[in-house]
Write a protein that holds these residues in place. Structure first.
Motif, PDB file in Angstrom:
ATOM      1  N   GLU A   1       0.845  -1.202   0.000  1.00 47.97           N
ATOM      2  CA  GLU A   1       0.000   0.000   0.000  1.00 47.97           C
ATOM      3  C   GLU A   1       0.869   1.236   0.000  1.00 47.97           C
ATOM      4  N   ALA A   2       0.649   2.101  -0.982  1.00 50.14           N
ATOM      5  CA  ALA A   2       1.512   3.276  -1.074  1.00 50.14           C
ATOM      6  C   ALA A   2       0.937   4.436  -0.278  1.00 50.14           C
ATOM      7  N   THR A   3       0.959   4.305   1.053  1.00 50.85           N
ATOM      8  CA  THR A   3       0.562   5.434   1.879  1.00 50.85           C
ATOM      9  C   THR A   3       1.740   6.387   2.000  1.00 50.85           C
ATOM     10  N   THR A   4       1.448   7.592   2.494  1.00 47.84           N
ATOM     11  CA  THR A   4       2.520   8.587   2.653  1.00 47.84           C
ATOM     12  C   THR A   4       3.626   8.039   3.542  1.00 47.84           C
ATOM     13  N   SER A   5       3.233   7.416   4.658  1.00 45.64           N
ATOM     14  CA  SER A   5       4.251   6.884   5.573  1.00 45.64           C
ATOM     15  C   SER A   5       5.085   5.804   4.903  1.00 45.64           C
ATOM     16  N   GLN A   6       4.429   4.951   4.127  1.00 43.05           N
ATOM     17  CA  GLN A   6       5.158   3.860   3.472  1.00 43.05           C
ATOM     18  C   GLN A   6       6.153   4.424   2.468  1.00 43.05           C
ATOM     19  N   MET A   7       5.701   5.356   1.646  1.00 44.39           N
ATOM     20  CA  MET A   7       6.600   5.934   0.645  1.00 44.39           C
ATOM     21  C   MET A   7       7.735   6.695   1.300  1.00 44.39           C
ATOM     22  N   ALA A   8       7.415   7.432   2.369  1.00 41.55           N
ATOM     23  CA  ALA A   8       8.458   8.172   3.075  1.00 41.55           C
ATOM     24  C   ALA A   8       9.475   7.213   3.667  1.00 41.55           C
ATOM     25  N   ARG A   9       8.983   6.106   4.241  1.00 44.02           N
ATOM     26  CA  ARG A   9       9.896   5.123   4.821  1.00 44.02           C
ATOM     27  C   ARG A   9      10.799   4.534   3.741  1.00 44.02           C
ATOM     28  N   ASP A  10      10.205   4.136   2.618  1.00 38.84           N
ATOM     29  CA  ASP A  10      11.001   3.511   1.570  1.00 38.84           C
ATOM     30  C   ASP A  10      12.029   4.466   0.982  1.00 38.84           C
ATOM     31  N   VAL A  11      11.602   5.697   0.698  1.00 35.35           N
ATOM     32  CA  VAL A  11      12.557   6.617   0.083  1.00 35.35           C
ATOM     33  C   VAL A  11      13.645   7.008   1.076  1.00 35.35           C
ATOM     34  N   SER A  12      13.309   7.052   2.367  1.00 34.06           N
ATOM     35  CA  SER A  12      14.338   7.351   3.363  1.00 34.06           C
ATOM     36  C   SER A  12      15.375   6.239   3.413  1.00 34.06           C
ATOM     37  N   VAL A  13      14.914   4.996   3.358  1.00 32.21           N
ATOM     38  CA  VAL A  13      15.866   3.873   3.362  1.00 32.21           C
ATOM     39  C   VAL A  13      16.713   3.923   2.088  1.00 32.21           C
ATOM     40  N   PHE A  14      16.072   4.211   0.957  1.00 29.32           N
ATOM     41  CA  PHE A  14      16.833   4.305  -0.287  1.00 29.32           C
ATOM     42  C   PHE A  14      17.892   5.396  -0.206  1.00 29.32           C
ATOM     43  N   LEU A  15      17.515   6.562   0.319  1.00 29.87           N
ATOM     44  CA  LEU A  15      18.480   7.655   0.411  1.00 29.87           C
ATOM     45  C   LEU A  15      19.584   7.323   1.404  1.00 29.87           C
ATOM     46  N   ASN A  16      19.271   6.567   2.430  1.00 34.79           N
ATOM     47  CA  ASN A  16      20.308   6.120   3.357  1.00 34.79           C
ATOM     48  C   ASN A  16      21.276   5.183   2.635  1.00 34.79           C
ATOM     49  N   TRP A  17      20.715   4.288   1.803  1.00 35.32           N
ATOM     50  CA  TRP A  17      21.606   3.435   1.019  1.00 35.32           C
ATOM     51  C   TRP A  17      22.470   4.283   0.102  1.00 35.32           C
ATOM     52  N   ALA A  18      21.862   5.279  -0.558  1.00 36.03           N
ATOM     53  CA  ALA A  18      22.602   6.107  -1.507  1.00 36.03           C
ATOM     54  C   ALA A  18      23.762   6.827  -0.824  1.00 36.03           C
ATOM     55  N   ALA A  19      23.552   7.245   0.426  1.00 33.93           N
ATOM     56  CA  ALA A  19      24.618   7.941   1.143  1.00 33.93           C
ATOM     57  C   ALA A  19      25.651   6.972   1.673  1.00 33.93           C
ATOM     58  N   GLU A  20      25.229   5.733   1.958  1.00 33.82           N
ATOM     59  CA  GLU A  20      26.145   4.745   2.548  1.00 33.82           C
ATOM     60  C   GLU A  20      26.018   3.418   1.818  1.00 33.82           C
ATOM     61  N   PRO A  21      26.411   3.357   0.537  1.00 33.11           N
ATOM     62  CA  PRO A  21      26.230   2.094  -0.194  1.00 33.11           C
ATOM     63  C   PRO A  21      27.103   0.967   0.374  1.00 33.11           C
ATOM     64  N   GLU A  22      28.107   1.344   1.137  1.00 29.91           N
ATOM     65  CA  GLU A  22      29.007   0.333   1.703  1.00 29.91           C
ATOM     66  C   GLU A  22      28.471  -0.249   3.009  1.00 29.91           C
ATOM     67  N   HIS A  23      27.329   0.233   3.422  1.00 32.11           N
ATOM     68  CA  HIS A  23      26.776  -0.042   4.750  1.00 32.11           C
ATOM     69  C   HIS A  23      26.765  -1.522   5.132  1.00 32.11           C
ATOM     70  N   ASP A  24      26.159  -2.347   4.260  1.00 36.33           N
ATOM     71  CA  ASP A  24      26.030  -3.768   4.605  1.00 36.33           C
ATOM     72  C   ASP A  24      27.400  -4.423   4.730  1.00 36.33           C
ATOM     73  N   GLU A  25      28.246  -4.139   3.736  1.00 33.51           N
ATOM     74  CA  GLU A  25      29.592  -4.703   3.729  1.00 33.51           C
ATOM     75  C   GLU A  25      30.380  -4.200   4.928  1.00 33.51           C
ATOM     76  N   ARG A  26      30.225  -2.939   5.262  1.00 36.61           N
ATOM     77  CA  ARG A  26      30.947  -2.339   6.387  1.00 36.61           C
ATOM     78  C   ARG A  26      30.609  -3.029   7.693  1.00 36.61           C
ATOM     79  N   LYS A  27      29.327  -3.269   7.899  1.00 32.81           N
ATOM     80  CA  LYS A  27      28.921  -3.892   9.159  1.00 32.81           C
ATOM     81  C   LYS A  27      29.402  -5.334   9.223  1.00 32.81           C
TER      82      LYS A  27
END
Lengths: 74, 271
Positions: free
Chosen positions: B208-234
């Protein structure tokens, strides 16, 4: 956009956030009262703004909403 | 010994100051003193010491970025090739890249030419330059979002709060025309109108594309974009800290063992 009284609700997804915020307002009576008092004060005085008291209100609602919100999203 | 006149003075002063200090009662004072409210910590699934990004959320977030945000915000530091294995497969990305036109050159005649995009190209920019971006947005340049999750206090929490935080301005606040009130934004007046509405995007996985859902998804995407090494780093961090921790324990024991002879040495002075 706010038609949530449809028969079939797979037309428009309805966000739960506004409802959560309203529910959480019930736990923030002091902050809401303070803000309303400020509104009355500045209405009398004719100048000034109530942003700080508004922030208190929002911060109180946030403390209640934030831990719960993600249960409603994937 | 106080004269009665002095005593009267003191009583008058006391009651006057009590009255004048009434404005300090707790119901009148506000606790906040900043120009915005801080974003609190949401219950993300990737913030733990050993947690990776939710890959589905990153993929949905890319869709939200592309359909909603990319109209105004660039993501210059991310190239199509970096999305491989994160949001899409290589085949999907080659196709997505070829849908855009990229200016390249100069060719052998010295001219710039357009060609379809490749994996090595960065994600397309909405405006050719800063001036065009400002002209199209009333003087306010929509910032590049590649590093936004690292560039703001609160990071991913801030982005989510900002996107979902639009509300009415408080009484008495003067809002310039063209600005919208957002209490999470420093100063409260942001040039970006609320970008998300329920049902704005259709997720292919049926979410369901509610505002909260879209905001959550795009925030996670932007976090990935800023830290693409994140998974490997941890992952590497966990491995290295474990091994180094064990090494510390063994080395520490061995050192203490060897030094024990000296540390338990008794010296006596005999004349």
């Amino acid at each position: 956009m706010e038609d949530d009284d449809d028969d079939d609700d797979d037309d428009e997804p309805v966000d739960v956030l506004p409802k959560l915020r309203e529910e959480c307002m019930s736990g923030c009576k002091k902050e809401i009262d303070n803000y309303k008092a400020c509104e009355e004060r500045i209405a009398e005085k004719g100048h000034g703004d109530c942003e700080s008291w508004y922030f208190d209100q929002l911060a109180c609602v946030d403390k209640c909403v934030v831990p719960k919100l993600f249960e409603y999203t994937k | 010994m106080l004269g009665s006149r002095q005593a009267l003075h003191r009583v008058a002063l006391g009651s006057a100051s009590a009255a004048s200090l009434a404005f300090l009662s707790t119901t009148l004072l506000s606790k906040s003193s900043d120009d915005h409210i801080p974003s609190l910590g949401y219950t993300w699934t990737h913030t733990g010491f050993l947690d990776a990004f939710d890959a589905k959320a990153v993929r949905r977030g890319y869709q939200v970025y592309k359909e909603v945000c990319a109209t105004c915000h660039s993501l210059e530091k991310i190239h199509f090739r970096e999305l491989q294995g994160v949001t899409h497969s290589s085949k999907e990305l080659i196709e997505m890249a070829s849908e855009i036109d990229v200016v390249d050159g100069p060719n052998d005649e010295g001219e710039m030419f357009e060609r379809p995009g490749k994996l090595s190209d960065p994600l397309p920019k909405p405006y050719a330059n800063e001036e065009a971006g400002r002209a199209a947005n009333g003087g306010a340049l929509p910032p590049d979002l590649s590093l936004m999750a690292k560039a703001r206090h609160g990071g991913v929490d801030y982005i989510f709060a900002l996107l979902t935080g639009y509300c009415e301005a408080p009484a008495g606040k003067v809002m310039l025309p063209g600005l919208y009130y957002n209490p999470y934004f420093a100063g409260g007046a942001i040039a970006m109108p609320p970008p998300l509405q329920d049902g704005q995007v259709t997720y292919p996985d049926g979410t369901e594309a509610t505002t909260s859902q879209m905001a959550r998804d795009v925030s996670v995407f932007l976090n990935w974009a800023a830290e693409p090494e994140h998974d490997e780093r941890k992952l590497q961090g966990f491995k290295y800290l474990t091994v180094l921790g064990l090494t510390l324990a063994v080395t520490g024991y061995y050192k203490r063992f060897r030094w024990s002879t000296l540390k338990t040495r008794k010296i006596s002075y005999v004349n």
